[in-house]
Design a protein around this motif. Structure first.
Motif, PDB file in Angstrom:
ATOM      1  N   GLU A  72       0.832  -1.220   0.000  1.00  0.00           N
ATOM      2  CA  GLU A  72       0.000   0.000   0.000  1.00  0.00           C
ATOM      3  C   GLU A  72       0.863   1.266   0.000  1.00  0.00           C
ATOM      4  OE1 GLU A  72       0.000  -2.351   2.342  1.00  0.00           O
ATOM      5  OE2 GLU A  72       0.412  -1.432   4.295  1.00  0.00           O
ATOM      6  N   ASN A  76       1.280   4.341  -5.290  1.00  0.00           N
ATOM      7  CA  ASN A  76       1.413   5.601  -6.016  1.00  0.00           C
ATOM      8  C   ASN A  76       2.676   5.632  -6.882  1.00  0.00           C
ATOM      9  OD1 ASN A  76      -0.024   7.838  -6.573  1.00  0.00           O
ATOM     10  ND2 ASN A  76       1.000   9.116  -5.056  1.00  0.00           N
ATOM     11  N   VAL A  79       2.111   3.406 -10.037  1.00  0.00           N
ATOM     12  CA  VAL A  79       1.093   3.943 -10.948  1.00  0.00           C
ATOM     13  C   VAL A  79       1.702   5.133 -11.696  1.00  0.00           C
ATOM     14  CG1 VAL A  79      -1.158   5.054 -11.132  1.00  0.00           C
ATOM     15  CG2 VAL A  79      -0.859   3.116  -9.587  1.00  0.00           C
ATOM     16  N   GLN A  80       2.372   6.011 -10.952  1.00  0.00           N
ATOM     17  CA  GLN A  80       2.998   7.188 -11.572  1.00  0.00           C
ATOM     18  C   GLN A  80       4.091   6.796 -12.567  1.00  0.00           C
ATOM     19  OE1 GLN A  80       3.250  10.798  -9.742  1.00  0.00           O
ATOM     20  NE2 GLN A  80       1.080  10.376  -9.473  1.00  0.00           N
ATOM     21  N   SER A 102      -7.314   1.582  -3.553  1.00  0.00           N
ATOM     22  CA  SER A 102      -6.347   2.644  -3.814  1.00  0.00           C
ATOM     23  C   SER A 102      -5.748   2.503  -5.223  1.00  0.00           C
ATOM     24  CB  SER A 102      -5.314   2.650  -2.687  1.00  0.00           C
ATOM     25  OG  SER A 102      -4.038   2.841  -3.156  1.00  0.00           O
ATOM     26  N   ILE A 103      -5.554   1.272  -5.687  1.00  0.00           N
ATOM     27  CA  ILE A 103      -5.047   1.066  -7.056  1.00  0.00           C
ATOM     28  C   ILE A 103      -6.101   1.518  -8.071  1.00  0.00           C
ATOM     29  CG2 ILE A 103      -4.311  -0.681  -8.746  1.00  0.00           C
ATOM     30  CD1 ILE A 103      -3.233  -2.329  -6.353  1.00  0.00           C
ATOM     31  N   LYS A 104      -7.341   1.085  -7.850  1.00  0.00           N
ATOM     32  CA  LYS A 104      -8.416   1.398  -8.801  1.00  0.00           C
ATOM     33  C   LYS A 104      -8.708   2.902  -8.857  1.00  0.00           C
ATOM     34  CE  LYS A 104     -10.636  -1.391 -10.627  1.00  0.00           C
ATOM     35  NZ  LYS A 104     -10.446  -2.084 -11.914  1.00  0.00           N
ATOM     36  N   GLU A 105      -8.646   3.539  -7.701  1.00  0.00           N
ATOM     37  CA  GLU A 105      -8.908   4.993  -7.654  1.00  0.00           C
ATOM     38  C   GLU A 105      -7.899   5.775  -8.490  1.00  0.00           C
ATOM     39  OE1 GLU A 105      -8.729   5.791  -3.483  1.00  0.00           O
ATOM     40  OE2 GLU A 105     -10.749   4.954  -3.160  1.00  0.00           O
ATOM     41  N   ARG A 106      -6.718   5.195  -8.665  1.00  0.00           N
ATOM     42  CA  ARG A 106      -5.681   5.869  -9.448  1.00  0.00           C
ATOM     43  C   ARG A 106      -5.765   5.515 -10.935  1.00  0.00           C
ATOM     44  NH1 ARG A 106      -3.946   5.627  -4.279  1.00  0.00           N
ATOM     45  NH2 ARG A 106      -2.655   7.361  -3.601  1.00  0.00           N
ATOM     46  N   GLY A 107      -6.826   4.824 -11.312  1.00  0.00           N
ATOM     47  CA  GLY A 107      -7.052   4.534 -12.719  1.00  0.00           C
ATOM     48  C   GLY A 107      -6.235   3.382 -13.265  1.00  0.00           C
ATOM     49  N   CYS A 108      -5.721   2.549 -12.375  1.00  0.00           N
ATOM     50  CA  CYS A 108      -4.872   1.419 -12.786  1.00  0.00           C
ATOM     51  C   CYS A 108      -5.682   0.131 -12.623  1.00  0.00           C
ATOM     52  CB  CYS A 108      -3.658   1.418 -11.851  1.00  0.00           C
ATOM     53  SG  CYS A 108      -2.291   0.384 -12.356  1.00  0.00           S
TER      54      CYS A 108
END
Ligand code: DX5
Ligand code: ZN
Length: 211
Positions: A72, A76, A79-80, A102-108
């Protein structure tokens, strides 16, 4: 048709750029990047800086397999860096559901990996937020290990758990033309392969042999 995800763990690191280009030309469907932290597994490999470098070399999806403690804290970063799919280990996560969010919220896209001794039951209540399930068919940490046949049964069970959801089953470890066929028969959609893809210079031939 089954997708092949070559693992760059077996690539020539001194020549990584050409290796990525060669894999793309050879028909790889995605690039599998094994991130190891020296704690969750007894090996240490790539960080987000390498993922970023690979991102700039190819348009193939980057399939990032996090073999790390406390994934966790690193979502970030990866994903970045350009991951398309970020897979975390159920065993390494105190809060699997929250980390998937948290992964899905970042569009991944989000994946869950299960070690050989881990039951598929841990997936039951998170399946609706998962894009991919990664079945470890060896103990994570190193390439070149022997496929654990009990995992075939797990693949079949996961297939039936998934039902009609749009979730890919990926299998990782000890994949060769023989075990590839067994995994596909059990329900696998994606096969990760390091040793067998890089076994000889003709990557296309090696990838085709797995299909
Ligand atoms: C092992 C890694 C695998 C590894 C597979 O921990 O997750 O992706 O590279 O290597 P082979 O294909 O050699 O078993
Ligand atoms: Zn892997």
């Amino acid at each position: 048709m089954v997708k092949i995800a070559p693992s760059i763990l077996s690539a020539d690191f001194a020549n990584l750029k050409n290796e990525i280009i060669a894999l793309e030309k050879a028909g790889a469907d995605m690039i599998h990047i094994d991130v190891m932290d020296g704690h969750y597994v007894p090996n240490l490999t790539f960080g987000p800086a390498i993922v970023r470098v690979i991102r700039d070399l190819t348009n193939l999806p980057l399939d990032v397999h996090l073999m790390v403690e406390k994934p966790e804290t690193m979502v970030n970063w990866f994903v970045q860096a350009g991951a398309d799919i970020l897979t975390i280990h159920a065993e390494a996560c105190k809060h699997l559901d929250a980390t998937l969010n948290s992964i899905k919220e970042r569009g991944c896209k989000a994946g869950v990996s299960l070690n050989p001794a881990t039951s598929e039951n841990v997936l039951t209540y998170v399946l609706d937020k998962v894009d991919q399930v990664l079945v470890m068919s060896v103990n994570p940490g190193f390439g070149g290990q022997v496929f654990i046949p009990e995992q075939l049964q797990k693949i079949a069970r996961i297939k039936s758990l998934i039902g009609n959801r749009n979730i890919q089953i990926e299998v990782d470890g000890g994949i060769n033309p023989l075990t590839a066929a067994e995994c596909v028969a059990a329900g696998a959609d994606i096969l990760v392969a390091g040793t067998s893809v890089f076994a000889s210079k003709d990557y296309r031939k090696n990838i085709d042999a797995l299909r």
